[in-house]
Design a protein around this motif. Structure first.
Motif, PDB file in Angstrom:
ATOM      1  N   GLY A 185      -1.885  -7.900 -27.212  1.00  0.00           N
ATOM      2  CA  GLY A 185      -1.328  -9.066 -27.890  1.00  0.00           C
ATOM      3  C   GLY A 185      -0.037  -9.605 -27.316  1.00  0.00           C
ATOM      4  O   GLY A 185       0.529 -10.566 -27.848  1.00  0.00           O
ATOM      5  N   ALA A 186       0.458  -9.020 -26.219  1.00  0.00           N
ATOM      6  CA  ALA A 186       1.685  -9.540 -25.611  1.00  0.00           C
ATOM      7  C   ALA A 186       1.421 -10.947 -25.057  1.00  0.00           C
ATOM      8  O   ALA A 186       0.411 -11.198 -24.395  1.00  0.00           O
ATOM      9  CB  ALA A 186       2.166  -8.615 -24.501  1.00  0.00           C
ATOM     10  N   ASP A 187       2.335 -11.853 -25.333  1.00  0.00           N
ATOM     11  CA  ASP A 187       2.215 -13.242 -24.889  1.00  0.00           C
ATOM     12  C   ASP A 187       2.865 -13.389 -23.509  1.00  0.00           C
ATOM     13  O   ASP A 187       4.073 -13.241 -23.366  1.00  0.00           O
ATOM     14  CB  ASP A 187       2.911 -14.152 -25.905  1.00  0.00           C
ATOM     15  N   VAL A 188       2.047 -13.662 -22.495  1.00  0.00           N
ATOM     16  CA  VAL A 188       2.534 -13.814 -21.121  1.00  0.00           C
ATOM     17  C   VAL A 188       2.382 -15.259 -20.643  1.00  0.00           C
ATOM     18  O   VAL A 188       2.421 -15.543 -19.448  1.00  0.00           O
ATOM     19  CB  VAL A 188       1.828 -12.825 -20.157  1.00  0.00           C
ATOM     20  N   THR A 189       2.259 -16.159 -21.592  1.00  0.00           N
ATOM     21  CA  THR A 189       2.028 -17.569 -21.275  1.00  0.00           C
ATOM     22  C   THR A 189       3.094 -18.134 -20.342  1.00  0.00           C
ATOM     23  O   THR A 189       2.765 -18.821 -19.363  1.00  0.00           O
ATOM     24  CB  THR A 189       1.975 -18.412 -22.570  1.00  0.00           C
ATOM     25  N   GLU A 190       4.356 -17.876 -20.646  1.00  0.00           N
ATOM     26  CA  GLU A 190       5.427 -18.490 -19.853  1.00  0.00           C
ATOM     27  C   GLU A 190       5.370 -18.070 -18.389  1.00  0.00           C
ATOM     28  O   GLU A 190       5.619 -18.885 -17.499  1.00  0.00           O
ATOM     29  CB  GLU A 190       6.792 -18.204 -20.451  1.00  0.00           C
ATOM     30  N   ALA A 191       5.031 -16.817 -18.114  1.00  0.00           N
ATOM     31  CA  ALA A 191       4.916 -16.364 -16.723  1.00  0.00           C
ATOM     32  C   ALA A 191       3.780 -17.112 -16.013  1.00  0.00           C
ATOM     33  O   ALA A 191       3.915 -17.509 -14.849  1.00  0.00           O
ATOM     34  CB  ALA A 191       4.678 -14.857 -16.668  1.00  0.00           C
TER      35      ALA A 191
END
Length: 163
Positions: free
Chosen positions: A79-85
């Motif tokens: 569930g970690a959000d890595v969208t910005e990367a």
């Protein structure tokens, strides 16, 4: 000479989430590499993600355009959000394409960054769905034509129209 942006993993660089590469043995890619046409790039690494890293998928298989519009996120299995990367890597890929005069790219199919025809469906169960990754969507929105590694002959035909 027309330059081609290419996923670094296809050229043997160990940049994939699992620390591996997906080296292509395609003769055309080898020829273009020898000619100095290729601009290797990994948007996920350039966006700041480590190697190795947890796999990531676009939630709901929504596709790169939805991520660009802020309507979907890219998540790891926990569930970690890595969208910005992923967004950062996509922007850097576009900058690299522009600085090299790239109008064509060959990127790794299935990737949440680079998929051009299909991506994983967001369930982390190994299922794919039609769609584009974030980098592909941004490149295409800006006039760079993207092909998956299984469509190199199509890319070669398109390249002929550019020269």
């Amino acid at each position: 000479m027309e330059r081609i942006l290419v996923s670094a993993c296809l050229l043997g660089r160990r940049v994939r989430y699992d620390g591996g590469a997906k080296t292509s043995d395609d003769d055309l890619l080898a020829r273009w590499r020898a000619e100095g046409r290729l601009v290797p790039f990994c948007p996920e690494v350039e966006g700041g993600l480590p190697v190795p890293r947890p796999p990531a998928e676009i939630e709901g298989g929504a596709g790169g355009a939805a991520v660009l519009a802020g309507e979907a996120r890219i998540l790891t299995p926990d569930g970690a959000d890595v969208t910005e990367a992923f967004l950062s890597g996509a922007r850097q890929a576009l900058a690299a394409a522009r600085s090299s005069g790239v109008r064509i790219a060959i990127l790794k199919e299935g990737s949440p960054s680079c998929g051009s025809l299909r991506i994983y469906d967001g369930t982390h169960r190994g299922r794919t769905t039609p769609g584009q990754g974030v980098t592909t969507a941004l490149l295409e929105l800006n006039g760079v034509r993207v092909f998956g590694e299984d469509r190199v002959p199509d890319a070669a035909r398109y390249l002929e129209t550019l020269t």
